[in-house]
Structure formats: C-alpha cells, structure tokens
Scaffold this motif. Structure first.
Motif, PDB file in Angstrom:
ATOM      1  N   ALA A 141       0.471  -1.383   0.327  1.00 31.80           N
ATOM      2  CA  ALA A 141      -0.288  -0.416  -0.240  1.00 31.80           C
ATOM      3  C   ALA A 141       0.783   1.192   0.387  1.00 31.80           C
ATOM      4  CB  ALA A 141      -1.085   0.219   0.869  1.00 31.80           C
ATOM      5  N   CYS A 142       0.641   1.955  -0.806  1.00 36.93           N
ATOM      6  CA  CYS A 142       1.731   3.137  -0.935  1.00 36.93           C
ATOM      7  C   CYS A 142       0.585   4.345  -1.358  1.00 36.93           C
ATOM      8  CB  CYS A 142       2.892   3.473  -2.781  1.00 36.93           C
ATOM      9  SG  CYS A 142       3.245   1.414  -2.330  1.00 36.93           S
ATOM     10  N   ASN A 143       1.981   5.185  -0.638  1.00 36.88           N
ATOM     11  CA  ASN A 143       1.463   6.370  -0.498  1.00 36.88           C
ATOM     12  C   ASN A 143       0.354   6.967  -1.216  1.00 36.88           C
ATOM     13  OD1 ASN A 143       1.483  10.314  -0.742  1.00 36.88           O
ATOM     14  ND2 ASN A 143       2.147   9.670   1.291  1.00 36.88           N
ATOM     15  N   VAL A 144      -0.717   8.159  -1.492  1.00 37.63           N
ATOM     16  CA  VAL A 144      -1.385   8.195  -2.833  1.00 37.63           C
ATOM     17  C   VAL A 144      -1.284   9.545  -4.276  1.00 37.63           C
ATOM     18  CG1 VAL A 144      -4.186   7.717  -1.728  1.00 37.63           C
ATOM     19  CG2 VAL A 144      -2.913  10.675  -1.191  1.00 37.63           C
ATOM     20  N   SER A 145       0.364  10.282  -3.315  1.00 43.13           N
ATOM     21  CA  SER A 145       1.068  10.545  -4.237  1.00 43.13           C
ATOM     22  C   SER A 145       1.656  10.313  -5.377  1.00 43.13           C
ATOM     23  CB  SER A 145       2.021  11.696  -3.991  1.00 43.13           C
ATOM     24  OG  SER A 145       2.941  11.094  -3.109  1.00 43.13           O
ATOM     25  N   MET A 146       1.781   8.557  -4.882  1.00 41.16           N
ATOM     26  CA  MET A 146       2.556   7.822  -6.381  1.00 41.16           C
ATOM     27  C   MET A 146       1.429   7.648  -7.757  1.00 41.16           C
ATOM     28  SD  MET A 146       3.622   3.671  -6.628  1.00 41.16           S
ATOM     29  CE  MET A 146       4.266   4.510  -5.486  1.00 41.16           C
ATOM     30  N   SER A 147       1.924   8.131  -8.965  1.00 39.57           N
ATOM     31  CA  SER A 147       1.741   8.398 -10.193  1.00 39.57           C
ATOM     32  C   SER A 147       1.047   6.628 -10.640  1.00 39.57           C
ATOM     33  CB  SER A 147       2.963   8.325 -10.603  1.00 39.57           C
ATOM     34  OG  SER A 147       3.042   7.098 -11.207  1.00 39.57           O
ATOM     35  N   ASP A 148      -0.100   7.348 -11.076  1.00 41.98           N
ATOM     36  CA  ASP A 148      -1.537   6.297 -11.746  1.00 41.98           C
ATOM     37  C   ASP A 148       0.093   5.371 -13.115  1.00 41.98           C
ATOM     38  OD1 ASP A 148      -3.463   6.861  -9.865  1.00 41.98           O
ATOM     39  OD2 ASP A 148      -4.042   7.754 -11.459  1.00 41.98           O
ATOM     40  N   GLN A 149       0.401   6.150 -13.164  1.00 43.39           N
ATOM     41  CA  GLN A 149       1.385   4.709 -14.337  1.00 43.39           C
ATOM     42  C   GLN A 149       2.484   4.031 -13.521  1.00 43.39           C
ATOM     43  OE1 GLN A 149       3.736   7.312 -16.569  1.00 43.39           O
ATOM     44  NE2 GLN A 149       4.531   5.706 -17.892  1.00 43.39           N
ATOM     45  N   LEU A 150       2.874   4.513 -12.415  1.00 48.47           N
ATOM     46  CA  LEU A 150       3.587   3.295 -12.095  1.00 48.47           C
ATOM     47  C   LEU A 150       3.225   2.832 -10.524  1.00 48.47           C
ATOM     48  CD1 LEU A 150       6.611   2.943 -10.627  1.00 48.47           C
ATOM     49  CD2 LEU A 150       6.059   4.348  -8.373  1.00 48.47           C
ATOM     50  N   VAL A 151       2.081   2.994 -10.534  1.00 45.14           N
ATOM     51  CA  VAL A 151       1.244   1.571  -9.624  1.00 45.14           C
ATOM     52  C   VAL A 151       0.858   0.628 -10.679  1.00 45.14           C
ATOM     53  CG1 VAL A 151      -0.905   1.462  -8.664  1.00 45.14           C
ATOM     54  CG2 VAL A 151      -0.031   2.789  -8.294  1.00 45.14           C
ATOM     55  N   SER A 152       0.258   1.055 -12.150  1.00 48.11           N
ATOM     56  CA  SER A 152       0.170  -0.175 -13.185  1.00 48.11           C
ATOM     57  C   SER A 152       1.213  -0.742 -13.522  1.00 48.11           C
ATOM     58  CB  SER A 152      -0.465   1.247 -14.388  1.00 48.11           C
ATOM     59  OG  SER A 152      -0.797  -0.375 -15.904  1.00 48.11           O
ATOM     60  N   GLN A 153       2.676   0.382 -13.158  1.00 47.32           N
ATOM     61  CA  GLN A 153       3.482  -0.197 -14.098  1.00 47.32           C
ATOM     62  C   GLN A 153       4.378  -1.825 -12.866  1.00 47.32           C
ATOM     63  OE1 GLN A 153       7.163   1.667 -14.052  1.00 47.32           O
ATOM     64  NE2 GLN A 153       8.472  -0.102 -13.407  1.00 47.32           N
ATOM     65  N   LEU A 154       4.055  -1.869 -12.162  1.00 51.16           N
ATOM     66  CA  LEU A 154       3.997  -2.261 -10.636  1.00 51.16           C
ATOM     67  C   LEU A 154       3.130  -3.336 -10.997  1.00 51.16           C
ATOM     68  CD1 LEU A 154       4.995   0.392  -7.753  1.00 51.16           C
ATOM     69  CD2 LEU A 154       7.115  -1.454  -8.803  1.00 51.16           C
ATOM     70  N   ASN A 155       1.446  -3.439 -10.520  1.00 53.96           N
ATOM     71  CA  ASN A 155       0.613  -4.200 -10.661  1.00 53.96           C
ATOM     72  C   ASN A 155       0.913  -5.193 -11.987  1.00 53.96           C
ATOM     73  OD1 ASN A 155      -1.292  -4.377  -9.102  1.00 53.96           O
ATOM     74  ND2 ASN A 155      -1.198  -2.629  -9.331  1.00 53.96           N
ATOM     75  N   ASP A 156       1.777  -4.405 -12.816  1.00 52.72           N
ATOM     76  CA  ASP A 156       1.488  -4.985 -14.162  1.00 52.72           C
ATOM     77  C   ASP A 156       3.213  -6.688 -14.060  1.00 52.72           C
ATOM     78  OD1 ASP A 156      -0.268  -4.086 -15.828  1.00 52.72           O
ATOM     79  OD2 ASP A 156       0.309  -2.962 -17.129  1.00 52.72           O
ATOM     80  N   THR A 157       3.749  -6.400 -13.269  1.00 46.07           N
ATOM     81  CA  THR A 157       4.852  -7.131 -13.001  1.00 46.07           C
ATOM     82  C   THR A 157       4.729  -7.255 -12.783  1.00 46.07           C
ATOM     83  OG1 THR A 157       6.437  -4.739 -13.638  1.00 46.07           O
ATOM     84  CG2 THR A 157       7.420  -6.843 -12.344  1.00 46.07           C
ATOM     85  N   LEU A 158       4.286  -7.309 -11.249  1.00 48.50           N
ATOM     86  CA  LEU A 158       3.467  -8.069 -10.216  1.00 48.50           C
ATOM     87  C   LEU A 158       2.866  -9.476 -10.523  1.00 48.50           C
ATOM     88  CD1 LEU A 158       3.765  -9.245  -7.213  1.00 48.50           C
ATOM     89  CD2 LEU A 158       1.499  -8.513  -6.978  1.00 48.50           C
ATOM     90  N   ARG A 159       2.082  -9.239 -11.538  1.00 52.09           N
ATOM     91  CA  ARG A 159       1.155 -10.354 -12.395  1.00 52.09           C
ATOM     92  C   ARG A 159       1.859 -11.121 -13.188  1.00 52.09           C
ATOM     93  NH1 ARG A 159      -2.918  -6.155 -12.228  1.00 52.09           N
ATOM     94  NH2 ARG A 159      -2.142  -5.007 -14.641  1.00 52.09           N
TER      95      ARG A 159
END
Length: 239
Positions: free
Chosen positions: A203-221
């Motif tokens: 769970a990351c601070n809300v200031s993290m960019s949506d692009q980075l969140v998407s990238q990390l979720n893609d990598t985790l998948r």
C-alpha cells in the motif's frame, strides 16, 4: 522540429525522474510475510516478493521494520512511502494506491486447550472477549461488528492474555498465529475457528503516480504467471 525537441526533453526528464525515484518500504514483524531474522535481516514471503518486484521494475528502495501503527501512518502521510503486507479494506481504500495482492491469509480464533466450547461460526463468539492488536485490520473488522475486542500493542501480548484468562479467544492470522506459538514453544493453545480469507497488499502513498502503480501491478502479475511468487511462498508457508 520544435515539437520533436520538446518530446525528447520530456522523455529525458521522465527517465531521470524514474532513475532518481527511491521508495521507502515500511513493514512490521508479522511472520511469515514480514519478519526480522536472528541475524537482524528483514525477511519473509511478502518481503522477498516485494524485493523481486522492485528489482524487476528498476526501482531503488529501502526497507525498514517498525511498529505497525507507525509504519502505517508514515505511509499515509509521506510521499514515496509504502507499507506492506497490508489488508485491503473499504475503510483503507482511499488512503493508498494499491499493488497486489502479495499474499493471502485466513483469520482464525485461537483458544486455550482447556476451552472445550464449540464455535460453529463467528457469531457464536459474540458473548466472549476477543484479543486483537491495535491498528490491525482483523481487530478493526471485529470492532466494526460490535464484538468485545481487548486491544494489545503487539500480537504476542494476546498469547499471554489468553493464557492468563484475560481474554477468551485470540483473533489472529492463520500463519502468524501458528508461527508465534511455535516460536514461544506454547502447545496449550489451539485454533478453533477459521472465519475469513483476506488478501495482503503493498500500500503506497496516494501521491504515487497511477502510471507507476500500473507498472508495478503488471510486473507482479508476470511474477505470478512465471511461478516466482509460488516459489517464494513455498519457502515460507506451511502446507
């Protein structure tokens, strides 16, 4: 030409921003997902998954183990800060950007071995005092449903309260409870009811960019599909 130059500047600037990014990853002692080894190294299944995720994503990071409430509050308040392994709940949803799940667990009620009551469901425990610890999603779940929850600052305190008869049942995670009892060499406490399955996240601070969140979720998948997550879990989680 001017638009091409502007595009190149944006590309370089974005690359530099990614290169300079460093995340502060905060966690607690919650085995087998995150824990401190005898050699004072932060380990656990969720820790290893998060480390591999950062490495594959090319993100510099640090990991620090803190008391749960301090780790949680810092992730809420401080940019470039995340906390794991965190149960995703409706109450917490808007406080973070979510990557995961990185782990799965069940919630369990433990009793002393001389407690012969039969609990068929969670409602059967309503008239008894339950032990939980402050800030934990499990304790919040029970409190929200008006159960009598006696809070401790650390989960191991609930073991002593249960043995002393100050609580009737101890509410904790399936794996963490079993490992804590094994670590303390306690054999007269047993699981009596499993009542929920939950998923744990980074769970990351809300200031993290949506692009980075998407990238990390893609990598985790991808890590899940290629078997990396299963291999890590096999090292830590009992069958």
């Amino acid at each position: 030409m001017r638009s091409l130059l502007f595009g190149l500047l944006l590309l370089v600037g974005g690359s530099q921003a990614a290169d300079s990014l460093q995340l502060r990853l905060l966690t607690e002692d919650y085995p087998p997902f995150n824990m401190l080894t005898p050699a004072k190294q932060i380990s656990g299944s969720a820790t290893d998954i998060v480390r591999e995720l950062m490495q594959r994503s090319g993100i510099r990071y640090s990991i620090e183990l803190l008391p749960w409430l301090r780790a949680y509050n810092r992730a809420v308040l401080e940019p470039a800060t995340c906390v794991y392994a965190t149960t995703r709940t409706d109450q917490r949803e808007g406080q973070f950007k979510w990557i995961g799940p990185v782990a799965e667990t069940s919630w369990v009620l433990y009793a002393r071995s001389d407690n012969l009551r039969v609990l068929n469901n969670l409602e059967d425990a309503r008239r008894f005092r339950l032990g939980g610890y402050a800030g934990d999603a499990l304790a919040q779940y029970l409190i929200a449903r008006n159960f009598d929850v006696d809070l401790a600052t650390q989960d191991e305190h609930n073991v002593r309260k249960l043995l002393a008869g100050r609580i009737d049942y101890w509410a904790t995670g399936k794996y963490s409870g079993a490992l804590l009892l094994a670590r303390e060499k306690i054999s007269n406490i047993r699981p009596v009811l499993t009542f929920n399955t939950t998923f744990l996240y980074l769970a990351c601070n809300v200031s993290m960019s949506d692009q980075l969140v998407s990238q990390l979720n893609d990598t985790l998948r991808k890590m899940q599909k290629d078997g990396t997550v299963a291999k890590i879990n096999a090292r830590y989680l009992p069958d």
